[in-house]
Design an enzyme around this catalytic site. Structure first.
Site, PDB file in Angstrom:
ATOM      1  N   ASN A   1       0.870  -1.170   0.000  1.00  0.00           N
ATOM      2  CA  ASN A   1       0.000   0.000   0.000  1.00  0.00           C
ATOM      3  C   ASN A   1       0.913   1.228   0.000  1.00  0.00           C
ATOM      4  O   ASN A   1       1.482   1.573   1.022  1.00  0.00           O
ATOM      5  CB  ASN A   1      -0.888  -0.040   1.254  1.00  0.00           C
ATOM      6  CG  ASN A   1      -1.734   1.212   1.413  1.00  0.00           C
ATOM      7  OD1 ASN A   1      -1.818   2.041   0.503  1.00  0.00           O
ATOM      8  ND2 ASN A   1      -2.371   1.343   2.569  1.00  0.00           N
TER       9      ASN A   1
ATOM     10  N   LYS B   1       0.145   4.242  -0.318  1.00  0.00           N
ATOM     11  CA  LYS B   1      -0.495   5.435   0.256  1.00  0.00           C
ATOM     12  C   LYS B   1      -0.224   6.639  -0.655  1.00  0.00           C
ATOM     13  O   LYS B   1      -0.115   6.480  -1.872  1.00  0.00           O
ATOM     14  CB  LYS B   1      -0.023   5.655   1.695  1.00  0.00           C
ATOM     15  CG  LYS B   1      -0.193   4.383   2.533  1.00  0.00           C
ATOM     16  CD  LYS B   1      -0.055   4.580   4.008  1.00  0.00           C
ATOM     17  CE  LYS B   1      -0.266   3.245   4.702  1.00  0.00           C
ATOM     18  NZ  LYS B   1      -0.244   3.307   6.155  1.00  0.00           N
TER      19      LYS B   1
ATOM     20  N   HIS C   1      -9.680   1.064   4.583  1.00  0.00           N
ATOM     21  CA  HIS C   1      -8.426   1.300   5.300  1.00  0.00           C
ATOM     22  C   HIS C   1      -8.683   2.270   6.453  1.00  0.00           C
ATOM     23  O   HIS C   1      -9.472   3.217   6.314  1.00  0.00           O
ATOM     24  CB  HIS C   1      -7.361   1.870   4.353  1.00  0.00           C
ATOM     25  CG  HIS C   1      -6.003   1.870   4.975  1.00  0.00           C
ATOM     26  ND1 HIS C   1      -5.606   2.846   5.857  1.00  0.00           N
ATOM     27  CD2 HIS C   1      -4.976   0.983   4.893  1.00  0.00           C
ATOM     28  CE1 HIS C   1      -4.381   2.558   6.286  1.00  0.00           C
ATOM     29  NE2 HIS C   1      -3.982   1.434   5.715  1.00  0.00           N
TER      30      HIS C   1
ATOM     31  N   GLU D   1      -7.084   4.689   7.583  1.00  0.00           N
ATOM     32  CA  GLU D   1      -6.849   6.114   7.287  1.00  0.00           C
ATOM     33  C   GLU D   1      -8.051   6.722   6.575  1.00  0.00           C
ATOM     34  O   GLU D   1      -8.371   7.896   6.773  1.00  0.00           O
ATOM     35  CB  GLU D   1      -5.558   6.262   6.461  1.00  0.00           C
ATOM     36  CG  GLU D   1      -4.325   6.029   7.343  1.00  0.00           C
ATOM     37  CD  GLU D   1      -3.107   5.479   6.602  1.00  0.00           C
ATOM     38  OE1 GLU D   1      -3.062   5.563   5.364  1.00  0.00           O
ATOM     39  OE2 GLU D   1      -2.207   4.959   7.301  1.00  0.00           O
TER      40      GLU D   1
ATOM     41  N   GLU E   1      -5.977  -5.137  10.216  1.00  0.00           N
ATOM     42  CA  GLU E   1      -4.963  -4.120  10.489  1.00  0.00           C
ATOM     43  C   GLU E   1      -5.297  -3.428  11.803  1.00  0.00           C
ATOM     44  O   GLU E   1      -6.118  -2.491  11.821  1.00  0.00           O
ATOM     45  CB  GLU E   1      -4.944  -3.081   9.371  1.00  0.00           C
ATOM     46  CG  GLU E   1      -4.543  -3.649   8.028  1.00  0.00           C
ATOM     47  CD  GLU E   1      -3.898  -2.586   7.150  1.00  0.00           C
ATOM     48  OE1 GLU E   1      -2.767  -2.815   6.706  1.00  0.00           O
ATOM     49  OE2 GLU E   1      -4.511  -1.526   6.928  1.00  0.00           O
TER      50      GLU E   1
ATOM     51  N   GLY F   1       1.965   1.994  10.841  1.00  0.00           N
ATOM     52  CA  GLY F   1       2.953   3.067  10.739  1.00  0.00           C
ATOM     53  C   GLY F   1       3.585   3.451  12.069  1.00  0.00           C
ATOM     54  O   GLY F   1       4.218   4.487  12.184  1.00  0.00           O
TER      55      GLY F   1
ATOM     56  N   SER G   1       2.880  -2.353  10.412  1.00  0.00           N
ATOM     57  CA  SER G   1       4.318  -2.437  10.681  1.00  0.00           C
ATOM     58  C   SER G   1       4.914  -3.814  10.379  1.00  0.00           C
ATOM     59  O   SER G   1       5.834  -4.257  11.063  1.00  0.00           O
ATOM     60  CB  SER G   1       4.620  -2.019  12.126  1.00  0.00           C
ATOM     61  OG  SER G   1       4.214  -0.680  12.337  1.00  0.00           O
TER      62      SER G   1
HETATM   63  P1  PGA Z   1       2.492   0.066   7.681  1.00  0.00           P
HETATM   64  O1  PGA Z   1       1.072   0.319   6.975  1.00  0.00           O
HETATM   65  O2  PGA Z   1       3.017  -1.239   7.135  1.00  0.00           O
HETATM   66  O3  PGA Z   1       3.338   1.243   7.297  1.00  0.00           O
HETATM   67  O4  PGA Z   1       2.242  -0.021   9.152  1.00  0.00           O
HETATM   68  C1  PGA Z   1       0.190  -0.733   6.768  1.00  0.00           C
HETATM   69  C2  PGA Z   1      -1.067  -0.206   6.126  1.00  0.00           C
HETATM   70  O5  PGA Z   1      -1.484   0.913   6.454  1.00  0.00           O
HETATM   71  O6  PGA Z   1      -1.691  -0.885   5.280  1.00  0.00           O
END
Ligand code: PGA
Length: 254
Positions: free
Chosen positions: A9, A11, A98, A100, A170, A176, A216
């Site tokens: 992803n 982003k 997601h 976010e 997730e 993150g 992460s």
């Molecule tokens: P990350 O993000 O691996 O940077 O924690 C995962 C995601 O948001 O899908």
């Protein structure tokens, strides 16, 4: 047997040229190094989709996806992108739900259920994200939160539609943050998710559902996470922006 998938992803990162050059590296590395049956999926911003899909042509281990679609089919929605448009680029997947998007764009389960329908109707496979916040986990509400997200977001789908859908667990507190769920914590939730799928559909449908872990994940922790019986791959944010790291995660399934 269910599919193993490692999805990146990106982003809102990488301009057009940066995206193309990272993806070219990924395609070449997959070609040379991936020997298993897993699929690598890259979910990029819209601007990259068509070019990435062209580069992925003829490579069955690599696919492309979007990170969002609008919930309408078409019309006067300035600045938005439809499922049909995404599909026409050659993309196969779309990330929906997601955290976010839930957090910053106010997307709720009701809207996400509509987006899921629109994606499937237009031949896109949803990668549907679910997961609890830190507050919800500390209040021991994580099972309830996940159950509700599934019930309201995807369990209205027919068996045939649901079988086109990938789930991604997730935990919001792990995204993150460098704070990964332990393999045991993740496995516990993945088993719970599979049980919910079995209850809502059948055990066979549940056994065929790909459930990814995200938050992460990196080349170091992926082997232990992916060794869990109910974890079928990952949704990778930060580490998907480095071709070597992303490939090393994909190669866990070699
Ligand atoms: P990350 O993000 O691996 O940077 O924690 C995962 C995601 O948001 O899908």
């Amino acid at each position: 047997m269910r599919k193993k998938i490692v999805a990146g992803n990106w982003k809102m990162n990488l301009d057009y040229n940066e995206g193309l050059s990272l993806f070219s590296e990924i395609v070449n590395m997959v070609k040379d190094e991936v020997t298993g049956q897993q699929q690598a999926v890259v979910c990029s911003p819209f601007i990259h989709l068509y070019s990435l899909a062209q580069l992925a042509k003829g490579h069955d281990k690599v696919a492309v996806g979007a990170q969002n679609i609008n919930d309408h089919e078409a019309g006067a929605y300035t600045g938005e992108t439809s499922a049909k448009m995404v599909k026409s680029t050659g993309a196969a997947y779309v990330i929906l739900g997601h955290s976010e998007r839930r957090q910053y764009f106010g997307e709720d389960n009701k809207l996400l259920a509509v987006k899921t329908d629109v994606a499937l109707k237009n031949g896109l496979k949803p990668i549907f994200c679910i997961g609890e916040t830190l507050d919800e986990r500390e209040a021991e509400q994580h099972f309830d939160v996940i159950k509700t997200q599934l019930q309201e977001g995807v369990f209205h789908l027919s068996t045939e539609e649901f079988s086109q859908t990938v789930l991604a667990y997730e935990p919001v507190w792990a995204i993150g943050t460098g704070k990964t769920a332990t393999a045991e914590q993740a496995q516990e939730i993945h088993a719970f998710i599979r049980e919910q799928v079995a209850n809502n559909y059948t055990q066979e449908v549940a056994d065929n559902t790909t459930i990814l872990y995200g938050g992460s994940a990196n080349p170091k922790n992926a082997p232990e996470l992916f060794a869990q019986p109910d974890i079928d791959g990952g949704l990778i944010g930060g580490a998907s922006l480095k071709s070597r790291d992303f490939l090393d995660i994909v190669k866990v399934f070699n």
